[in-house]
Scaffold this active site. Structure first.
Site, PDB file in Angstrom:
ATOM      1  N   ASP A  84      61.193  34.771 111.492  1.00 57.35           N
ATOM      2  CA  ASP A  84      62.417  34.873 110.702  1.00 57.35           C
ATOM      3  C   ASP A  84      62.803  33.475 110.221  1.00 57.35           C
ATOM      4  OD1 ASP A  84      62.569  37.525 111.564  1.00 57.35           O
ATOM      5  OD2 ASP A  84      63.691  36.946 113.354  1.00 57.35           O
TER       6      ASP A  84
ATOM      7  N   ASP B 162      71.861  29.372 113.393  1.00 59.26           N
ATOM      8  CA  ASP B 162      70.938  29.769 114.468  1.00 59.26           C
ATOM      9  C   ASP B 162      70.592  28.567 115.322  1.00 59.26           C
ATOM     10  OD1 ASP B 162      70.604  32.310 113.595  1.00 59.26           O
ATOM     11  OD2 ASP B 162      68.569  32.079 112.850  1.00 59.26           O
TER      12      ASP B 162
ATOM     13  N   LEU C 296      71.963  33.602 118.159  1.00 62.71           N
ATOM     14  CA  LEU C 296      72.709  34.147 117.016  1.00 62.71           C
ATOM     15  C   LEU C 296      71.902  35.250 116.364  1.00 62.71           C
ATOM     16  CD1 LEU C 296      75.525  33.361 116.251  1.00 62.71           C
ATOM     17  CD2 LEU C 296      74.614  31.969 114.439  1.00 62.71           C
ATOM     18  N   ASP C 297      72.250  36.466 116.723  1.00 57.31           N
ATOM     19  CA  ASP C 297      71.510  37.602 116.196  1.00 57.31           C
ATOM     20  C   ASP C 297      72.201  38.136 114.938  1.00 57.31           C
ATOM     21  OD1 ASP C 297      69.396  39.666 116.646  1.00 57.31           O
ATOM     22  OD2 ASP C 297      71.162  40.934 116.505  1.00 57.31           O
TER      23      ASP C 297
ATOM     24  N   GLU D 231      65.110  33.077 121.470  1.00 55.09           N
ATOM     25  CA  GLU D 231      64.453  33.528 120.244  1.00 55.09           C
ATOM     26  C   GLU D 231      63.989  32.343 119.418  1.00 55.09           C
ATOM     27  OE1 GLU D 231      66.690  35.238 117.008  1.00 55.09           O
ATOM     28  OE2 GLU D 231      64.941  36.329 116.337  1.00 55.09           O
ATOM     29  N   GLU D 232      64.701  31.243 119.542  1.00 57.09           N
ATOM     30  CA  GLU D 232      64.421  30.102 118.671  1.00 57.09           C
ATOM     31  C   GLU D 232      63.296  29.211 119.176  1.00 57.09           C
ATOM     32  OE1 GLU D 232      65.827  30.203 115.787  1.00 57.09           O
ATOM     33  OE2 GLU D 232      67.080  31.878 116.383  1.00 57.09           O
TER      34      GLU D 232
ATOM     35  N   ASP E 178      69.327  35.367 122.749  1.00 57.93           N
ATOM     36  CA  ASP E 178      69.236  35.288 121.286  1.00 57.93           C
ATOM     37  C   ASP E 178      70.553  34.647 120.869  1.00 57.93           C
ATOM     38  OD1 ASP E 178      69.106  35.516 118.592  1.00 57.93           O
ATOM     39  OD2 ASP E 178      68.483  37.609 118.555  1.00 57.93           O
TER      40      ASP E 178
ATOM     41  N   GLU F 265      66.791  40.800 123.138  1.00 58.59           N
ATOM     42  CA  GLU F 265      67.676  41.691 122.374  1.00 58.59           C
ATOM     43  C   GLU F 265      67.874  43.008 123.139  1.00 58.59           C
ATOM     44  OE1 GLU F 265      67.383  40.686 117.711  1.00 58.59           O
ATOM     45  OE2 GLU F 265      65.510  41.484 118.492  1.00 58.59           O
TER      46      GLU F 265
HETATM   47  P1  AFP Z   1      68.213  38.763 111.706  1.00 56.32           P
HETATM   48  O1  AFP Z   1      68.710  37.947 112.889  1.00 56.32           O
HETATM   49  O2  AFP Z   1      66.956  38.232 111.108  1.00 56.32           O
HETATM   50  O3  AFP Z   1      69.290  39.005 110.686  1.00 56.32           O
HETATM   51  O4  AFP Z   1      67.782  40.195 112.302  1.00 56.32           O
HETATM   52  C1  AFP Z   1      68.741  41.007 112.843  1.00 56.32           C
HETATM   53  C2  AFP Z   1      68.106  42.078 113.678  1.00 56.32           C
HETATM   54  O5  AFP Z   1      67.287  41.533 114.673  1.00 56.32           O
HETATM   55  C3  AFP Z   1      69.165  42.985 114.291  1.00 56.32           C
HETATM   56  O6  AFP Z   1      70.358  42.328 114.598  1.00 56.32           O
HETATM   57  C4  AFP Z   1      69.373  44.038 113.253  1.00 56.32           C
HETATM   58  O7  AFP Z   1      69.854  45.259 113.749  1.00 56.32           O
HETATM   59  C5  AFP Z   1      67.987  44.187 112.668  1.00 56.32           C
HETATM   60  O8  AFP Z   1      67.330  42.936 112.873  1.00 56.32           O
HETATM   61  C6  AFP Z   1      68.037  44.471 111.215  1.00 56.32           C
HETATM   62  O9  AFP Z   1      66.749  44.600 110.727  1.00 56.32           O
HETATM   63  P2  AFP Z   1      66.489  45.258 109.284  1.00 56.32           P
HETATM   64  O10 AFP Z   1      67.046  44.297 108.274  1.00 56.32           O
HETATM   65  O11 AFP Z   1      64.999  45.375 109.204  1.00 56.32           O
HETATM   66  O12 AFP Z   1      67.162  46.582 109.267  1.00 56.32           O
END
Ligand code: AFP
Length: 328
Positions: free
Chosen positions: A70, A76, A120-121, A99-100, A118, A277
């Site tokens: 990502d 993050d 900052l998710d 995660e980082e 994680d 997660e």
């Molecule tokens: P990011 O941290 O890259 O925004 O990803 C967020 C995540 O891990 C989780 O929080 C979301 O529910 C999911 O991915 C969203 O994924 P999609 O964009 O593929 O639906």
């Protein structure tokens, strides 16, 4: 006078709650309590920065990628630094999985706890002012303290977590956690700089009417997942998907519902990461009376083989997760 705002009780602060409940913990030496305090403190700093996103130069991408491929956002990286520093300070934590970072960090100390985080998710939501979160799991180290960290300390099953939780940076900021004795939620009061108990003994409704899934990927869902989603529509359920796991999970915890991230063509093992997660949210879900599964088995029973392992994830109200499993 008695009814004026200043005379009202402000409730139980997180610190007081942690102290009052320390004895529930099997190894009640105060170290786990300190870790929870450290996480709370780091989250306040991250919250401050998240609230300033847009005003100072912390939005946008770093131009680099993390281990999962990502794009790393500036926040993050900042959140990773904040949590890492806070957790390294006291010596209670001997290793960090994030995660980082590609590999785990051995802190070379006598600490008894391993943290998976994680920081900052949902970070792709930062730039558009949508809720994001921090997810954390706490494990006890298995090998004797004072030696280099061993694989068995790191690759522990979710059922071995001694505490887990999340922080939701939303319309208000909340810290929700469990130490295996139910789930409690605390809301941040920014003018006092404290979290206060706002959601004691949280329970997820046994059934719900909300389903959360990225339906844009529906063409690559397996037939059973397509059928389950169709069954939700047949029942006139409500679709809600923020794309921030913590926010979607938290809403469903309060209202009843299911969050699903199944295997897709792009991510045949699912997108979400087991260790930082899914495990934490699975522990919280179970402690709140809910369920978490990879479609077949309990998330907390999966033995991780890799730090950044992915898994399909179905979590939420028991009846909805069971119904989704029955289609699988
Ligand atoms: P990011 O941290 O890259 O925004 O990803 C967020 C995540 O891990 C989780 O929080 C979301 O529910 C999911 O991915 C969203 O994924 P999609 O964009 O593929 O639906």
């Amino acid at each position: 006078m008695e009814e004026s705002r200043i005379a009202l009780s402000i409730g139980t602060a997180l610190d007081r709650f942690i102290k009052n409940n320390q004895d529930q913990f099997q190894y009640a030496s105060g170290e786990l309590s300190q870790i929870l305090r450290d996480i709370a403190l780091a989250s306040k700093v991250v919250n401050r920065e998240v609230n300033k996103a847009g005003l100072i130069d912390i939005m946008g991408s770093m131009g680099s990628h993390n281990t999962a491929g990502d794009q790393q956002q500036k926040l993050d990286v900042l959140a990773n630094i904040r949590f890492t520093r806070a957790l390294m300070k006291g010596g209670e934590v001997c290793a960090l999985i994030s995660e980082e970072s590609e590999s785990y960090v051995d802190l070379n100390n006598e600490g008894k706890y391993v943290i998976a985080i994680d920081p900052l998710d949902g970070s792709s939501n930062i730039d558009v002012n949508v809720s994001i979160g921090t997810i954390f799991s706490v494990y006890r180290r298995k090998s004797p303290a004072g030696q280099p960290i061993h694989e068995m300390d790191i690759l522990q099953k979710g059922s071995e977590q001694v505490a887990a939780g999340y922080i939701l940076y939303g319309s208000s900021t909340m810290l929700v956690y469990t130490t295996g004795h139910g789930v409690n939620g605390f809301t941040y009061e920014p003018s006092l700089g404290e979290y206060f108990l706002s959601h004691p003994d949280m329970k997820i409704p046994v059934d719900g009417k909300i389903y959360s899934i990225n339906e844009g990927l529906a063409n690559s869902f397996s037939q059973p997942i397509k059928q389950y989603v169709q069954s939700c529509k047949d029942k006139n359920h409500t679709a809600r998907y923020i794309g921030s796991l913590v926010a979607d999970f938290h809403r469903n915890l309060l209202k009843g519902g299911i969050y699903l991230y199944p295997a897709t063509a792009k991510d045949p093992q699912g997108k979400l990461r087991l260790m930082y997660e899914c495990n934490a949210l699975a522990f919280v879900a179970e402690q709140a009376g809910g369920k978490a599964s990879d479609g077949i088995k309990r998330i907390l029973d999966i033995t991780p083989k890799d730090l950044h392992q992915r898994t399909p994830f179905f979590v939420g109200s028991v009846r909805m997760v069971e119904a989704a499993q029955n289609f699988s």
